[in-house]
Write an enzyme that holds these catalytic residues in place. Structure first.
Site, PDB file in Angstrom:
ATOM      1  N   GLU A   1       0.804  -1.222   0.000  1.00  0.00           N
ATOM      2  CA  GLU A   1       0.000   0.000   0.000  1.00  0.00           C
ATOM      3  C   GLU A   1       0.844   1.283   0.000  1.00  0.00           C
ATOM      4  O   GLU A   1       0.354   2.338   0.415  1.00  0.00           O
ATOM      5  CB  GLU A   1      -0.946   0.000   1.205  1.00  0.00           C
ATOM      6  CG  GLU A   1      -1.973  -1.101   1.140  1.00  0.00           C
ATOM      7  CD  GLU A   1      -3.109  -0.880   2.118  1.00  0.00           C
ATOM      8  OE1 GLU A   1      -4.178  -0.428   1.673  1.00  0.00           O
ATOM      9  OE2 GLU A   1      -2.912  -1.141   3.317  1.00  0.00           O
TER      10      GLU A   1
ATOM     11  N   HIS B   1      -5.135   0.348  10.574  1.00  0.00           N
ATOM     12  CA  HIS B   1      -6.429  -0.343  10.674  1.00  0.00           C
ATOM     13  C   HIS B   1      -6.844  -0.309  12.138  1.00  0.00           C
ATOM     14  O   HIS B   1      -7.324  -1.297  12.676  1.00  0.00           O
ATOM     15  CB  HIS B   1      -6.313  -1.785  10.181  1.00  0.00           C
ATOM     16  CG  HIS B   1      -5.477  -1.924   8.930  1.00  0.00           C
ATOM     17  ND1 HIS B   1      -4.552  -2.924   8.750  1.00  0.00           N
ATOM     18  CD2 HIS B   1      -5.434  -1.160   7.805  1.00  0.00           C
ATOM     19  CE1 HIS B   1      -3.980  -2.782   7.550  1.00  0.00           C
ATOM     20  NE2 HIS B   1      -4.485  -1.721   6.966  1.00  0.00           N
TER      21      HIS B   1
HETATM   22 ZN   LIG Z   1      -4.251  -1.023   4.928  1.00  0.00          ZN
END
Ligand SMILES: [Zn+2]
Length: 262
Positions: A99, A120
């Site tokens: 990412e 997260h």
């Molecule tokens: Zn992520």
């Protein structure tokens, strides 16, 4: 999606160095980035996943980010330099985060952003999935959340069969577009991304975004009408409270160090 958007290095193991590294970043910047990784783990913002980057202090078109690993284990030799396209320039075969495009595309979109945290964190995720409920500033430490953090819906940019990850420049750009008027963006079914004008500010915001989410969930469970910060209160809190990010930083550095050594 144009053909160039399909990044050849979307697999973690096959990112190839694309250019020459810039002048070495300040040692203090690397050290802060390493410590920031440890703080975010120690404060429960990241676990084995999630990451923080900083813009290169001598090459604004580059950023620094750890290799693909758990943030709590990052050391200075794990920091890799990237172009804004998300291509490493000195990975030398080391695996990189899938990412990383989150970071490059936000730096490209917002020249004022110097650090980016993607996580997260546990209390934020529920607030990414309920229609009509938005993360909103509930106490003075989180004025930056403002009147409602936008939620990035990956289906709009990537269709309804993605793995939810921002694994291409195309998806990174779609996410970065949400940062025009906001410093935090939630990602549906995934987590959030927070930006700051420094590593310390981005870490502060990531920690307090998680706390704000927790308090908001708790307040909503009480059943009455929740009073959030007004727009003016949010702005005033950003101006006044965030001037003190050094204080929690000093404490968190010490705590994270003590727990690592303990
Ligand atoms: Zn992520």
């Amino acid at each position: 999606m144009c053909p160039n958007d399909t990044h050849p290095a979307s697999g973690a193991a096959d990112a190839v160095d694309s250019a020459k590294p810039g002048p070495p970043p300040a040692a203090a910047l690397i050290e802060d980035l390493v410590v920031a990784n440890h703080i975010l783990f120690d404060q429960g913002v990241v676990d084995a996943f999630g990451h923080i980057s900083v813009r290169h202090d001598k090459r604004p078109d580059r950023f620094l980010l750890a290799r693909n690993m758990a943030p709590g284990r990052v050391a200075s030799e794990d920091i890799i330099e990237f172009s804004l396209d998300g291509d490493p320039v000195n990975a030398a075969g080391r695996r990189v985060y899938l990412e990383r495009f989150i970071h490059g595309e936000i730096y490209r979109k917002r020249s004022d952003v110097m650090a980016v945290v993607h996580s997260h964190s546990h209390s934020v995720v529920p607030l990414t999935v309920v229609k009509g409920v938005r993360l909103r500033a509930i106490f003075h430490m989180a004025g930056f959340v403002g009147q409602g953090a936008p939620v990035f819906e990956i289906r709009e940019a990537g269709g309804d069969a993605t793995d939810l990850l921002i694994s291409s420049n195309h998806l990174g750009r779609a996410l970065a577009d949400h940062f025009v008027d906001h410093d935090i963006v939630l990602m549906r079914g995934h987590g959030s991304t927070v930006v700051g004008g420094s590593i310390r500010q981005a870490v502060y915001r990531a920690v307090y975004a998680e706390l704000n989410a927790r308090y908001q969930l708790q307040a909503m469970q009480l059943g009455g009408e929740v009073t959030f910060l007004s727009e003016g209160e949010s702005r005033a809190c950003v101006q006044n409270v965030e001037g003190q990010v050094q204080r929690p930083w000093d404490l968190w550095v010490e705590q994270a160090r003590a727990r690592r050594n303990g």
